[in-house]
Enzyme design. Structure first.
Site, mmCIF file in Angstrom:
data_model
loop_
_atom_site.group_PDB
_atom_site.id
_atom_site.type_symbol
_atom_site.label_atom_id
_atom_site.label_comp_id
_atom_site.label_asym_id
_atom_site.label_seq_id
_atom_site.Cartn_x
_atom_site.Cartn_y
_atom_site.Cartn_z
ATOM 1 N N GLU A 119 30.185 31.715 5.632
ATOM 2 C CA GLU A 119 28.886 32.313 5.334
ATOM 3 C C GLU A 119 27.945 31.311 4.679
ATOM 4 O OE1 GLU A 119 29.711 35.820 3.057
ATOM 5 O OE2 GLU A 119 30.308 36.996 4.814
ATOM 6 N N LYS A 132 39.362 43.441 -0.981
ATOM 7 C CA LYS A 132 38.536 42.936 0.112
ATOM 8 C C LYS A 132 38.300 41.436 -0.074
ATOM 9 C CE LYS A 132 34.336 44.120 2.704
ATOM 10 N NZ LYS A 132 33.619 42.837 2.720
ATOM 11 N N SER A 168 0.870 -1.178 0.000
ATOM 12 C CA SER A 168 0.000 0.000 0.000
ATOM 13 C C SER A 168 0.905 1.225 0.000
ATOM 14 C CB SER A 168 -0.891 0.014 1.253
ATOM 15 O OG SER A 168 -1.478 1.293 1.446
ATOM 16 N N SER A 225 34.422 41.935 -2.981
ATOM 17 C CA SER A 225 33.628 43.127 -3.240
ATOM 18 C C SER A 225 33.773 43.544 -4.696
ATOM 19 C CB SER A 225 34.078 44.283 -2.335
ATOM 20 O OG SER A 225 33.419 45.483 -2.685
ATOM 21 N N ASN A 229 0.619 3.441 1.928
ATOM 22 C CA ASN A 229 0.763 3.788 3.338
ATOM 23 C C ASN A 229 1.947 3.123 4.021
ATOM 24 O OD1 ASN A 229 -1.575 5.113 2.770
ATOM 25 N ND2 ASN A 229 -2.892 3.866 4.078
ATOM 26 N N HIS A 268 31.011 36.111 27.109
ATOM 27 C CA HIS A 268 30.080 37.245 26.951
ATOM 28 C C HIS A 268 30.619 38.250 25.922
ATOM 29 C CE1 HIS A 268 27.720 36.201 30.650
ATOM 30 N NE2 HIS A 268 28.899 35.693 31.004
#
Length: 445
Positions: free
Chosen positions: A309, A302, A117, A296, A119, A166
């Protein structure tokens, strides 16, 4: 890909589905289609062995199914992935294509779908596709990344740098310790993924429509599982309970959750690499990332952290996919989950892009990382948190006073400590940056 009417192997039920579901233009993932072909080819062979299917028909259907499994007819499965929630349309698509390939007297339902089936067959194909793709692609990619990070941990073992908690200056660590942590993250993620496989390998095949096994020979499912395992090396097991296996897709949700954890780990690692590679003049500039392309179209010279990324974008997609899979997993009402195609789409998609991203991160980024030893040393010596090592000698309050004055006057901890009366011998013992990073405790006197 356009298929002319003369080239089409599918029949009327597939045509109806194509007409009914013009949603995304994206078909069911190819691995699922190929596993449908393998299951149906194997089912035909087993039904022939059991005397339920004419030997010649069984042989022709089996051969046709295995052709689908080998990818020879990928273009014959045009049904949109956003379709009937049980995958009925794709199951019928497979039945029609295989029957056409098998030739005269091969019937899509009576022969190709015998003992099956939608399913139980369609989710079984999804489960086996997920197991195979995870084993063949994802786990090796994660192992490769783990090894790459571990190699850098050894290479950077003696490079002391400022720790950061932190996002603020903290006591020194080594760059090698950081990379050892990254390697362990990915190794543990790999273990989580591996741990889910045995449950994903439990397929509902043999349950037919509702889990009862109606219209299926008692030996049918077990024989198919044994043949598939022997032929492919992919682990396949029976369900812990046929109604559990039919009514939900929890194992796929579990695997997706493990993939999400890997995506979270990759996000943390990629972000750290971006920050440590930031600059080259106004950032941390502690690492030199491989220069792969211009960064860039307007700023000469650059260079951007393109691989991290990409990894960050992949991780975001995998986390999003997991949300969709989790929601789809809740739709297992009574005897059947009816969101299987969207689970397949997102789960197989996550496995594929995570595999590629992990391999790219290792090969095109981590392997080529170079430390900026001057910046690392400068930051390690500049962090005011090194005053922590003076606590056993001078106490927390005087240490706080020294730090505050050093920061305010932009002088070193050593300079201010000498001014406050701390002797040079004590400073030499306490302010050993490598010892701090290794957790060594200076003598108390």
């Amino acid at each position: 890909m356009y298929i002319s009417p003369e080239q089409q192997l599918w029949g009327g039920e597939t045509a109806k589905a194509v007409d009914n579901f013009p949603v995304s233009g994206e078909p069911v993932p190819v691995p699922v289609i190929r596993w449908l072909g393998r299951i149906k080819g194997t089912a035909a062979a087993v039904n022939g062995e059991l005397g339920l299917l004419d030997a010649d028909v069984a042989q022709r259907v089996a051969r046709a199914g295995f052709e689908v499994a080998e990818g020879k007819h990928d273009d014959q499965f045009p049904v949109d992935v956003f379709q009937t929630g049980s995958g009925t349309s794709s199951n019928m698509n497979a039945n029609e294509v295989i029957a056409e390939l098998a030739g005269d007297e091969a019937h899509p339902n009576d022969h190709v779908n015998m003992g099956q089936s939608s399913n139980d067959v369609f989710p079984s194909a999804v489960h086996l596709a997920a197991v195979a793709e995870t084993q063949d692609r994802l786990l090796p990619a994660l192992e490769r990344l783990t090894g790459s990070l571990a190699a850098k941990s050894k290479e950077f073992a003696n490079l002391v740098k400022a720790g950061r908690t932190h996002m603020m200056d903290a006591v020194p660590v080594t760059l090698g310790q950081e990379f050892g942590g990254y390697s362990a993250q990915i190794r543990l993620g790999r273990d989580r993924v591996q741990a889910a496989i045995p449950r994903v390998a439990q397929i509902p095949l043999g349950g037919t429509a509702t889990g009862t096994g109606l219209n299926t020979h008692p030996e049918f499912a077990a024989r198919i599982r044994a043949k598939i395992a022997e032929d492919t090396g992919v682990p396949v097991d029976g369900p812990a309970d046929p109604f559990e296996a039919q009514g939900n897709r929890d194992a796929l949700v579990e695997l997706s959750g493990a993939l999400k954890v890997v995506a979270v780990s990759l996000t943390k690692i990629a972000n750290d690499l971006v920050l440590m590679g930031s600059g080259p003049r106004t950032g941390l500039a502690e690492l030199h990332l491989p220069e792969l392309q211009k960064g860039s179209s307007i700023m000469p010279g650059k260079v951007n952290p393109v691989i991290p990324e990409v990894v960050l974008q992949v991780a975001a997609q995998v986390i999003g996919n997991d949300v969709a899979i989790s929601i789809a997993g809740t739709q297992g009402n009574f005897e059947l989950n009816v969101r299987v195609p969207v689970i397949a789409r997102n789960l197989l998609g996550s496995i594929a892009i995570l595999s590629s991203a992990a391999a790219l991160l290792a090969e095109k980024c981590v392997d080529g990382l170079e430390p900026n030893e001057e910046a690392l040393t400068r930051h390690a010596e500049s962090t005011p948190a090194i005053a922590t090592a003076l606590n056993p000698f001078i106490g927390y309050d005087l240490g706080t006073e020294i730090v505050q004055e050093a920061v305010a006057s932009e002088r070193t901890i050593r300079e201010v400590a000498v001014e406050k009366g701390v002797d040079e011998e004590t400073l030499d013992k306490a302010l050993d940056l490598k010892a701090m990073a290794e957790g060594s405790k200076p003598p108390s006197s």
